[in-house]
Design an enzyme around this catalytic site. Sequence first.
Site, short mmCIF file in Angstrom:
data_model
loop_
_atom_site.label_atom_id
_atom_site.label_comp_id
_atom_site.label_asym_id
_atom_site.label_seq_id
_atom_site.Cartn_x
_atom_site.Cartn_y
_atom_site.Cartn_z
N GLY A 14 10.12 1.97 -0.15
CA GLY A 14 11.35 2.13 -0.93
C GLY A 14 11.12 2.86 -2.24
N ALA A 17 10.91 8.68 -1.70
CA ALA A 17 11.02 9.20 -0.33
C ALA A 17 11.84 8.27 0.54
CB ALA A 17 9.62 9.40 0.26
N ILE A 50 5.41 4.76 -6.92
CA ILE A 50 4.48 5.48 -7.81
C ILE A 50 5.08 5.69 -9.21
CG2 ILE A 50 5.15 7.82 -7.09
CD1 ILE A 50 1.97 8.28 -7.06
N LYS A 83 17.54 21.44 -15.73
CA LYS A 83 16.28 22.19 -15.72
C LYS A 83 16.54 23.62 -15.26
CE LYS A 83 11.88 22.49 -13.29
NZ LYS A 83 10.99 21.93 -12.28
N LEU A 339 4.79 11.09 -0.09
CA LEU A 339 3.35 11.13 -0.31
C LEU A 339 2.57 10.77 0.95
CD1 LEU A 339 3.39 9.49 -3.87
CD2 LEU A 339 3.16 11.92 -3.31
P1 FAD Z 1 5.81 5.72 -3.46
O1 FAD Z 1 6.66 5.94 -4.64
O2 FAD Z 1 4.37 5.38 -3.68
O3 FAD Z 1 6.50 4.58 -2.60
C1 FAD Z 1 5.80 3.89 -1.60
C2 FAD Z 1 6.65 2.74 -1.10
O4 FAD Z 1 5.98 2.16 0.00
C3 FAD Z 1 6.88 1.63 -2.12
O5 FAD Z 1 8.22 1.21 -2.07
C4 FAD Z 1 5.99 0.50 -1.63
O6 FAD Z 1 6.53 -0.77 -1.91
C5 FAD Z 1 6.01 0.77 -0.12
N1 FAD Z 1 4.84 0.21 0.54
C6 FAD Z 1 3.57 0.66 0.54
N2 FAD Z 1 2.78 -0.15 1.26
C7 FAD Z 1 3.59 -1.14 1.72
C8 FAD Z 1 3.36 -2.29 2.54
N3 FAD Z 1 2.16 -2.62 3.00
N4 FAD Z 1 4.42 -3.09 2.82
C9 FAD Z 1 5.66 -2.78 2.37
N5 FAD Z 1 5.93 -1.72 1.61
C10 FAD Z 1 4.90 -0.91 1.29
N6 FAD Z 1 7.36 15.20 -7.39
C11 FAD Z 1 8.30 16.05 -7.81
O7 FAD Z 1 9.09 16.54 -7.01
N7 FAD Z 1 8.40 16.37 -9.13
C12 FAD Z 1 7.52 15.94 -10.05
O8 FAD Z 1 7.66 16.23 -11.23
C13 FAD Z 1 6.46 15.11 -9.62
N8 FAD Z 1 5.51 14.65 -10.48
C14 FAD Z 1 4.47 13.90 -9.99
C15 FAD Z 1 3.40 13.56 -10.83
C16 FAD Z 1 2.30 12.87 -10.33
C17 FAD Z 1 1.16 12.56 -11.21
C18 FAD Z 1 2.29 12.44 -8.98
C19 FAD Z 1 1.13 11.66 -8.42
C20 FAD Z 1 3.35 12.75 -8.16
C21 FAD Z 1 4.42 13.50 -8.64
N9 FAD Z 1 5.46 13.88 -7.80
C22 FAD Z 1 6.43 14.73 -8.24
C23 FAD Z 1 5.54 13.36 -6.43
C24 FAD Z 1 6.57 12.24 -6.38
O9 FAD Z 1 6.23 11.23 -7.29
C25 FAD Z 1 6.64 11.67 -4.98
O10 FAD Z 1 6.82 12.69 -4.04
C26 FAD Z 1 7.82 10.74 -4.84
O11 FAD Z 1 7.83 9.79 -5.85
C27 FAD Z 1 7.80 10.06 -3.49
O12 FAD Z 1 6.88 9.03 -3.44
P2 FAD Z 1 6.90 8.10 -2.16
O13 FAD Z 1 8.23 7.48 -2.06
O14 FAD Z 1 6.40 8.90 -1.03
O15 FAD Z 1 5.78 7.01 -2.48
#
Ligand code: FAD
Length: 508
Positions: A14, A17, A50, A83, A339
Amino acid sequence: MSNPFIRKIVIVGGGTAGWMAAAPLAQRFAAAGPDRCEIVLVESPDIGSIGVGEATLPPIRAYNRTLGLDGADFVKRTQGSFKLGIEFRDWGRVGHRFFHGFGDFGPPIENRAPWQHWLRLQREVDRLPGYEDWSTSTVMAKANRFTPPEGGAPSAANAYSFAYHFDAGLYAAYLREYALQRGAQRIEGLIVDVELRPEDGFVAAVRLADGRRVDGDLFIDCSGFRALLIGGAMLSPYEDWSALLPCNSAQAVPSERVDPLTPYTTSTAKAAGWQWRIPLQHRTGNGHVYCSGFISDDEAASTLLAGLDSQALDTPRQLRFTTGRRKQGWVKNVVALGLASGFLEPLESTSIQFIMDGVGRLIQFFPDKRFKPHLAAEFNRLMAVQYESVRDFIALHYKLTERRDSELWRYCAAMPIPDTLAHQIELFRSTGRVAIYDPEGFAEPSWVSLLLGLGLQPESYDPFVDHIDAQALLQHFVRLRQAIHQTVGGMPDHGDYIARHAKAPALA
Ligand code: FAD
C-alpha cells in the site's frame, strides 16, 4: 474453463504503487455489474512505505484526468506545487547550470525542429541568446512564474507542459480514499508466506502472520524493494545496472518551506552523487543520492545538511537501492509495479511514471484466467523498452561530464556505456540529431535539453534549415523570444498562483 473472467485482484503493498494501481482498477472493475471484480489491497503497517517519491512528469496529469480528479483539489490535498522541469546545477562542470523544461523550444519551422534552426543561427549570429530562451517552461521557471497553459491556437501562452511535486504520504492517502470509495477493500496484515498452485506454479494465495489466507486470480506485487511475489515466489531475476548508474544510497530529510516557492525541482551534482530539492507548500523535500563506494554514510548526511537552504525538520533517513529492473515484471499471474519491478534512481523523477505506465499497460493487456502467455510477453517487452530508454537518459547525465574532481566523476567519464547510448551521443555530436528508442518516453526536446545542457556541441545540423533566409529566420527568433518573455512577464508568481487557486490547509 466455464467463466474465464478475473474475479479477484490482490494488490500486495500500500505504498504509492499499490494505491496508484488500486485507484484505476477500482474505478473500472469494483462497481457492481457484469465486469465486477473484487480489488483487495494488503499492506503491513509494521513495514510501511518508502515515503519518498515526490516529483513527477507531465503524464501524471493524464492519469489524474482518467480518474476524474480535480487538479486544484489534488494540489491542495497533497500540499503540492507545480513543476515545470528540473534545474541542474554543477552537472557537466562545476558552476554550470542548465534546465530540463517540459515542452519544446518554439514551434517547428518548415517542418524542422526549432533547435536545428538555433544550431544554425548560433554559428551565424554573434551573441545569440542560449536555446533555453525559447523554452517557455524554462523562462517561466527562471522567473518563478506559473499558470496552466491556455487552450486555443499554439502560442507562447501554451507552449509548455507541467507536472507536480507532492507529499508522497498524502498522495497515497488521497488515492486510498479514492479507491476505497469505489469499492476496493483494504486488509491490514503482514504477509509471511505465498501459496503456489501445485499444478502450474501460479500464486493461489498469500498468508498473513495472523493465519488469514487471501486468495485471488491476479496478484499485483507492489511490495517495494522486497519484491515478495515477483522475486520471492516467481524468482524473476534482477538485472543489476549499477555499473552504469553507480549511486546506490540516499539520505532524505525535510526542511522548512522557503519562499519564493520555485516551480521546479533542483538537482545539484556533488562529489559522490547529487542532491535534490523539491518545494512543497508545507515543507521542502531534500535528499542526497550517492554511491557508498565513494563517500561514507555520515559524510553523505553532512553533505545533505550543509546543502539545505532552510532549517532541517528531522534527522536524515537513509535508504539503499540497487539500480536495475526485473527481467520479467509479469510472470504467470503476478504483475510487479513500482519498486518491486525495478528502480533507476530518482534523477529524472521517472519511477512514478513507470507505475502509471505499468498499470496502464496491465489494463490494456488485461488477462482472463487463462493468462495467455503472449499478454505477459507484450507487457514485458514494452516495459523493457521503457526501462532501457530511461536508463540511457539517466546515464547520459553522468557520462557526459567534464568533471574529473572526484572518484565518482572520474569513474563516470571512463565507464563503458551501452551501444544505444553511445549511438545517441555520437549521432548528436556528429549531426545534431536524436534517436528515439521509446516513442512513449522522453521526447526529442528532453534529449536536446540534456545533450546541449551538458555541453555537447554538435559538429553539424540538419542541412534543410540552410534553405531559409537567415534574416527572416533571425527576425522570427527575435519576435518569438519577445513574445515568450512578454507572456511570461504577465503570468502570476508561482506562490501567488497556488495561494489563489490551490492553497493547502495548514497541517496539525
Ligand atoms: P513502497 O513505498 O516501499 O511500498 C511497499 C508496500 O509494500 C508497503 O505498503 C508495505 O507495507 C508493503 N509490504 C512490503 N512487504 C510486506 C509484507 N510482507 N506484508 C504486507 N505488506 C508488505 N519516484 C518518483 O517518481 N519521483 C521521485 O522524486 C522519486 N524520488 C525517490 C527518491 C529515492 C531516494 C527513492 C529510493 C525512490 C524515489 N522514487 C521517486 C521512487 C518512488 O519512491 C517509488 O517508485 C514509489 O514510492 C513506489 O514505491 P512502492 O509503492 O513500490 O514501494
